[in-house]
Design a protein around this motif. Sequence first.
Motif, PDB file in Angstrom:
ATOM      1  N   HIS A 125       0.870  -1.182   0.000  1.00 20.07           N
ATOM      2  CA  HIS A 125       0.000   0.000   0.000  1.00 20.07           C
ATOM      3  C   HIS A 125       0.908   1.232   0.000  1.00 20.07           C
ATOM      4  CE1 HIS A 125      -3.877   1.981   1.805  1.00 20.07           C
ATOM      5  NE2 HIS A 125      -3.373   2.667   0.789  1.00 20.07           N
ATOM      6  N   THR A 126       0.886   1.995  -1.091  1.00 20.71           N
ATOM      7  CA  THR A 126       1.795   3.132  -1.217  1.00 20.71           C
ATOM      8  C   THR A 126       1.034   4.450  -1.166  1.00 20.71           C
ATOM      9  OG1 THR A 126       1.693   3.161  -3.636  1.00 20.71           O
ATOM     10  CG2 THR A 126       3.395   1.792  -2.628  1.00 20.71           C
ATOM     11  N   TYR A 127       1.706   5.435  -0.573  1.00 20.56           N
ATOM     12  CA  TYR A 127       1.122   6.767  -0.420  1.00 20.56           C
ATOM     13  C   TYR A 127       2.098   7.829  -0.929  1.00 20.56           C
ATOM     14  CZ  TYR A 127      -1.992   4.639   3.120  1.00 20.56           C
ATOM     15  OH  TYR A 127      -2.892   3.857   3.793  1.00 20.56           O
ATOM     16  N   THR A 157      -3.457   7.678  -1.617  1.00 18.33           N
ATOM     17  CA  THR A 157      -3.072   6.322  -1.986  1.00 18.33           C
ATOM     18  C   THR A 157      -2.731   6.279  -3.471  1.00 18.33           C
ATOM     19  OG1 THR A 157      -4.373   5.196  -0.285  1.00 18.33           O
ATOM     20  CG2 THR A 157      -3.887   3.946  -2.280  1.00 18.33           C
ATOM     21  N   LEU A 158      -1.534   5.779  -3.797  1.00 22.31           N
ATOM     22  CA  LEU A 158      -1.132   5.646  -5.197  1.00 22.31           C
ATOM     23  C   LEU A 158      -1.556   4.293  -5.758  1.00 22.31           C
ATOM     24  CD1 LEU A 158       2.421   7.257  -5.080  1.00 22.31           C
ATOM     25  CD2 LEU A 158       0.252   8.321  -5.699  1.00 22.31           C
ATOM     26  N   PHE A 159      -1.300   3.237  -5.007  1.00 20.46           N
ATOM     27  CA  PHE A 159      -1.846   1.932  -5.361  1.00 20.46           C
ATOM     28  C   PHE A 159      -1.846   1.053  -4.121  1.00 20.46           C
ATOM     29  CE2 PHE A 159       2.658   1.031  -5.884  1.00 20.46           C
ATOM     30  CZ  PHE A 159       2.797  -0.284  -5.485  1.00 20.46           C
ATOM     31  N   ASN A 160      -2.682   0.029  -4.145  1.00 23.73           N
ATOM     32  CA  ASN A 160      -2.868  -0.865  -3.007  1.00 23.73           C
ATOM     33  C   ASN A 160      -3.101  -2.259  -3.575  1.00 23.73           C
ATOM     34  OD1 ASN A 160      -3.447  -2.060  -0.583  1.00 23.73           O
ATOM     35  ND2 ASN A 160      -5.208  -0.775  -0.082  1.00 23.73           N
ATOM     36  N   GLN A 161      -2.090  -3.125  -3.461  1.00 25.39           N
ATOM     37  CA  GLN A 161      -2.165  -4.394  -4.172  1.00 25.39           C
ATOM     38  C   GLN A 161      -1.579  -5.533  -3.344  1.00 25.39           C
ATOM     39  OE1 GLN A 161      -0.766  -4.046  -8.191  1.00 25.39           O
ATOM     40  NE2 GLN A 161      -0.625  -6.251  -8.523  1.00 25.39           N
ATOM     41  N   LEU A 217       6.132  -6.210  -8.514  1.00 28.03           N
ATOM     42  CA  LEU A 217       5.270  -5.118  -8.940  1.00 28.03           C
ATOM     43  C   LEU A 217       6.181  -3.997  -9.429  1.00 28.03           C
ATOM     44  CD1 LEU A 217       2.858  -5.041  -5.854  1.00 28.03           C
ATOM     45  CD2 LEU A 217       2.523  -6.249  -8.029  1.00 28.03           C
ATOM     46  N   LYS A 236       6.766  -0.268 -10.740  1.00 32.73           N
ATOM     47  CA  LYS A 236       6.123   1.044 -10.710  1.00 32.73           C
ATOM     48  C   LYS A 236       7.150   2.125 -11.043  1.00 32.73           C
ATOM     49  CE  LYS A 236       2.332  -0.861  -9.110  1.00 32.73           C
ATOM     50  NZ  LYS A 236       1.065  -0.895  -9.872  1.00 32.73           N
ATOM     51  N   TRP A 277       7.485   6.702 -10.635  1.00 33.16           N
ATOM     52  CA  TRP A 277       6.862   7.940 -10.176  1.00 33.16           C
ATOM     53  C   TRP A 277       7.646   9.140 -10.695  1.00 33.16           C
ATOM     54  CZ3 TRP A 277       8.125   3.961  -6.629  1.00 33.16           C
ATOM     55  CH2 TRP A 277       7.043   3.166  -6.234  1.00 33.16           C
TER      56      TRP A 277
END
Length: 296
Positions: free
Chosen positions: A178-180, A185-189, A198, A200, A202
């Motif tokens: 879970h990233t913030y 929240t940017l994504f929650n997986q 995963l 990603k 930014w």
Amino acid sequence: MHRRDLVSLSALAVAALVLAGCPEEPSRRSGGTAATVTTEAPSVASVEKPAAAQQGPEAPKPTGQAAAPAAPEGKGVIKGVVKLTGKPVEMKVPAARKDAPFCQDKDVPYNAVVVNDGKLKDTFVRIAVGGVPGSWKAPDAHAVVDQQDCMYVPRIQGVVSEQQVDIKNSDRTLHNVHTYKGSETLFNQAQPGGAAPLTKAWKDGIIKLTCDVHPWMRGFVVVTDHPFFAVSGDDGSFTIEKVPAGKYKLEAWHPHYGLKTADVAVADDKPAQVTFTYAGTEPEPAENKDELKGLW
């Protein structure tokens, strides 16, 4: 029609165009400006006072201008150390580990504040965003964040804007990444043990990684528009290499103690020396409030 009449008609057409004028080109949109972050005023590159407002480093600011040309590689070096003069917070094993399958197998002390002989580990140090002329392409190599023994490893690291980051799970248990960015929240997986990474990327900001299954887990990826950054090691030291000669604002950000700044002059022939000092009484930064609350 006579030749004289044709000449007269042509002259009349030209005159009409001059009087009417050419249609104007639609105005172009100018680039917007991101919200700025207030930090303490830069101090001499030595011992600093605690910051009045503990906020994170500034995010890159969008611009409507054409991209700057790639900057040449420099020869300068910035070397330094991060110190903690006060009493550090005692790190213990999070209480919730004993009730979590797999995680309960190892008593791993928490790592929010790691100090050795008065030197502070895991402080992110960089030249301020937008502080180095030119532009830098994100490296082809991916950065890696792993989940090992129910902890994010490394706890903090830097990447260049748009650089790919692989988030792995080396544990034999389910994690939930879970990233913030700030409170967003940017994504929650969910990510089972042994699952594919995963990947990603930014553009800017301080990215906080947590786990909804194991609430003590926390890591940070700080995104910068250039490659001139480092993280302090076990002995509190850091080194930033290949810096173009010039004067810069240097930022040090610790997830528990927040932001410090210093001015530094970099030359090609001699390393610039910088010392950042935390008193241990600084408030937690806005990007990472209440990390230790309820852990013990």
